[in-house]
Design a protein around this motif. Structure first.
Motif, PDB file in Angstrom:
ATOM      1  N   PHE A  98       0.873  -1.165   0.000  1.00 41.50           N
ATOM      2  CA  PHE A  98       0.000   0.000   0.000  1.00 41.50           C
ATOM      3  C   PHE A  98       0.912   1.217   0.000  1.00 41.50           C
ATOM      4  O   PHE A  98       1.746   1.372   0.899  1.00 41.50           O
ATOM      5  N   GLU A  99       0.787   2.062  -1.031  1.00 49.79           N
ATOM      6  CA  GLU A  99       1.662   3.218  -1.147  1.00 49.79           C
ATOM      7  C   GLU A  99       0.888   4.441  -1.618  1.00 49.79           C
ATOM      8  O   GLU A  99      -0.250   4.328  -2.076  1.00 49.79           O
ATOM      9  N   TYR A 108      -4.442   6.190  -2.505  1.00 51.15           N
ATOM     10  CA  TYR A 108      -3.368   5.216  -2.364  1.00 51.15           C
ATOM     11  C   TYR A 108      -3.436   4.185  -3.477  1.00 51.15           C
ATOM     12  O   TYR A 108      -4.415   4.080  -4.186  1.00 51.15           O
ATOM     13  N   LYS A 109      -2.345   3.437  -3.621  1.00 50.64           N
ATOM     14  CA  LYS A 109      -2.237   2.405  -4.642  1.00 50.64           C
ATOM     15  C   LYS A 109      -1.959   1.082  -3.937  1.00 50.64           C
ATOM     16  O   LYS A 109      -1.121   1.012  -3.038  1.00 50.64           O
ATOM     17  N   ASN A 110      -2.666   0.036  -4.330  1.00 49.21           N
ATOM     18  CA  ASN A 110      -2.503  -1.296  -3.756  1.00 49.21           C
ATOM     19  C   ASN A 110      -1.923  -2.199  -4.837  1.00 49.21           C
ATOM     20  O   ASN A 110      -2.474  -2.300  -5.922  1.00 49.21           O
ATOM     21  N   THR A 111      -0.782  -2.846  -4.538  1.00 49.97           N
ATOM     22  CA  THR A 111      -0.098  -3.697  -5.494  1.00 49.97           C
ATOM     23  C   THR A 111       0.244  -5.031  -4.836  1.00 49.97           C
ATOM     24  O   THR A 111       0.600  -5.055  -3.653  1.00 49.97           O
ATOM     25  N   VAL A 112       0.162  -6.120  -5.587  1.00 50.55           N
ATOM     26  CA  VAL A 112       0.575  -7.435  -5.102  1.00 50.55           C
ATOM     27  C   VAL A 112       1.688  -7.940  -6.029  1.00 50.55           C
ATOM     28  O   VAL A 112       1.499  -7.991  -7.243  1.00 50.55           O
ATOM     29  N   VAL A 134       3.102   0.792   3.408  1.00 47.04           N
ATOM     30  CA  VAL A 134       2.915  -0.420   4.210  1.00 47.04           C
ATOM     31  C   VAL A 134       3.136  -1.625   3.311  1.00 47.04           C
ATOM     32  O   VAL A 134       2.741  -1.617   2.147  1.00 47.04           O
ATOM     33  N   ALA A 135       3.762  -2.665   3.851  1.00 43.82           N
ATOM     34  CA  ALA A 135       3.928  -3.918   3.115  1.00 43.82           C
ATOM     35  C   ALA A 135       3.659  -5.088   4.040  1.00 43.82           C
ATOM     36  O   ALA A 135       3.997  -5.041   5.223  1.00 43.82           O
ATOM     37  N   ARG A 136       3.059  -6.116   3.470  1.00 43.96           N
ATOM     38  CA  ARG A 136       2.838  -7.370   4.196  1.00 43.96           C
ATOM     39  C   ARG A 136       3.461  -8.471   3.361  1.00 43.96           C
ATOM     40  O   ARG A 136       3.240  -8.543   2.139  1.00 43.96           O
TER      41      ARG A 136
END
Length: 56
Positions: free
Chosen positions: A12-13, A25-29, A49-51
């Protein structure tokens, strides 16, 4: 931080319009390993944030 193997990374950035609205925000996998490097760009006052989940 990461051990051997592959990981599913959920990022999440800050989005492109974050300076206009703090909720953008931008969500990337992506898939990463311990050898990979992530380039992180933060807006002034922004966040990131990163998981990481190990792939079996």
């Amino acid at each position: 931080m990461l051990t051997n193997g592959s990981y599913r990374s959920i990022l999440f950035e800050d989005g492109l319009n974050v300076v206009k609205g703090a909720t953008d925000y931008k969500n990337t996998v992506i898939t990463v390993t311990a050898k990979d490097k992530l380039n992180i760009k933060l807006a002034s006052g922004g966040g990131w944030v990163a998981r990481f989940e190990k792939i079996q």
